[in-house]
Scaffold this active site. Sequence first.
Site, PDB file in Angstrom:
ATOM      1  N   ASN A   5      -4.862   6.366  -1.293  1.00  0.00           N
ATOM      2  CA  ASN A   5      -3.992   6.965  -0.294  1.00  0.00           C
ATOM      3  C   ASN A   5      -3.410   8.299  -0.747  1.00  0.00           C
ATOM      4  OD1 ASN A   5      -4.202   5.287   1.923  1.00  0.00           O
ATOM      5  ND2 ASN A   5      -2.641   3.879   1.181  1.00  0.00           N
TER       6      ASN A   5
ATOM      7  N   SER B 249       0.823  -1.204   0.000  1.00  0.00           N
ATOM      8  CA  SER B 249       0.000   0.000   0.000  1.00  0.00           C
ATOM      9  C   SER B 249       0.860   1.259   0.000  1.00  0.00           C
ATOM     10  CB  SER B 249      -0.906   0.015   1.237  1.00  0.00           C
ATOM     11  OG  SER B 249      -0.134   0.022   2.416  1.00  0.00           O
TER      12      SER B 249
ATOM     13  N   HIS C 184      -3.652  -4.123  -4.870  1.00  0.00           N
ATOM     14  CA  HIS C 184      -3.829  -3.516  -3.545  1.00  0.00           C
ATOM     15  C   HIS C 184      -5.258  -3.746  -3.066  1.00  0.00           C
ATOM     16  CE1 HIS C 184      -4.042   0.280  -0.858  1.00  0.00           C
ATOM     17  NE2 HIS C 184      -3.725  -0.786  -0.161  1.00  0.00           N
TER      18      HIS C 184
ATOM     19  N   GLU D  68      -7.087  -2.003  -6.136  1.00  0.00           N
ATOM     20  CA  GLU D  68      -6.331  -1.159  -7.052  1.00  0.00           C
ATOM     21  C   GLU D  68      -5.348  -2.050  -7.818  1.00  0.00           C
ATOM     22  OE1 GLU D  68      -6.096   3.150  -4.864  1.00  0.00           O
ATOM     23  OE2 GLU D  68      -4.791   1.578  -4.080  1.00  0.00           O
TER      24      GLU D  68
END
Length: 542
Positions: free
Chosen positions: A233, A162, A183, A195
């Site tokens: 993120n 991540s 991810h 992801e």
Amino acid sequence: MTASEPAAAVEAAEAIGAGTVEAAEAGTVEAVEAPAGGTAGPIGPDRTVAVVGTGTMGQGIAQVALVAGHPVRLYDSAPGRAEEAVAALTARLDRLVEKGRLDATARTAAVGRLHAARELAELADAALVVEAIVELLPVKQQLFTDLEKVVGDDTVLATNTSSLSVTAIAGGLRLPGRFVGLHFFNPAPLLPLVEVVSGFATEQDVATRAYETMRGWGKTPVRCADTPGFIVNRVARPFYAEALRVFEEGAADPATIDAALRECGGFRMGPFELTDLIGQDVNEAVTRSVWESFYQDPKFTPSLAQRRLVESGRLGRKTGQGWFSYAEGAERPEPHTAPAAKAPERIVVRGDLGPAAPLLGLFEEAGITVRRKKGGGFIELPNGGRLCLADGESSFEYPKQDIVYFDLAFDYAAATRIVLSAREDIDPEVLAEAVGLFQALGKQVSVIGDVPGMIVARTVAMLADLAVDTVDRGVATAEDVDTAMRLGVNYPAGPLEWAGKVGHQRVCDLLGELHARYPSGRYAPALGLVRRGYAEDAEDSR
């Protein structure tokens, strides 16, 4: 093993509907038609999937692959851990059977396909290997170097990282083209988003095959290029950062800021309670990592207040104290809520209120007489004060005019709280009229300090700014960015969708005003946002 930071914020039943949870737990997977021809179709359920790393995330990924019909092999470098993980997964399946969420026959078949591997060599026939080990680049690089000596050249190698660069992990491989990021969001069996990250060398067919495999597993994959933070993120940083900035400026306390974003902005959780759940150390580390990866871009600057919280050992729920106390019997701080005030009988609405236009109908339904006049874009109160939608300016800049700002809401009809801000010496009667006006709609009202952009408006503007920049830099499509933010962190709408609803020019103007007041570059609107604003104005003028 690493859990994705935003996903840890969402308890399964809280994050998604119970029906979806049951389907995910039980492994109900709809069949997905594979594209015809080539190697870009999904990996078939008859092929073995290997998972390296048997922590929470590794077990979750293994469960997803298992219930999709694959033979699954679990490997961990620590002796006995793989066998323990097999036992834990078996117990989890047993609980699902007990709850009536999984057929006993399906459980028996799944357990029969699950095996522990004691050596990497036992993963030789895997069609896909997913790594979910410690977030240390050299450790991951060594693992995949060793794996490449074992598996076939057509095996897809994937990392669940991540925070690390997919490109860097694959940098030393003989065949970096077959390497991809997958991810998952924690808990992997429950949350739909994955992801699919293409490193610099990842072959298109490999990324497509990974994408289609995730669809076959019942997930909602999004494609993105290898960039710090990937989509979620990266784009999510302002949700925390702007709240912390408002707190650091002394404009509002954590409980009130959380309430504003929940009850006015429509977000599932506020940033202070959310970071307490994630862990202040984890959230701060991700923020710092993204900031450093972008060469200390001011848009990602970490918070000194959060750093001090981490240094004090107040890491959130796991330590019993973060922004809030989680000690037994501790009372949760309540958001600031204004006392009851009398609503004005009539108001004048001058010009277009933009995204706040639905308020007019709500005022009239509440029995308040609304007169409409041209020009201005604000609400005129009986005592001469003005009520303006947050635009990046401050009330103190107008010492001869009593101005009260109100915050942006995702849905003014559904919002249960409205946030106001005004300078300290504003006429109390004007402020009381503003409070009473929104209370007449059945809303609770919070009055915060005179801070530019307030809470929801500046947060949404910054989310939109980073989302636009992410799209324009080719990291992901607009659709995938919005999908990722809705499913990965449960935003009420994707930031690009929300920007379109508010108006790109209005978002750009708000950021421009913030940039003028905080000239660090943090709020300078992305060029793509400026372009969209001009295009929007040109379209409106036709």
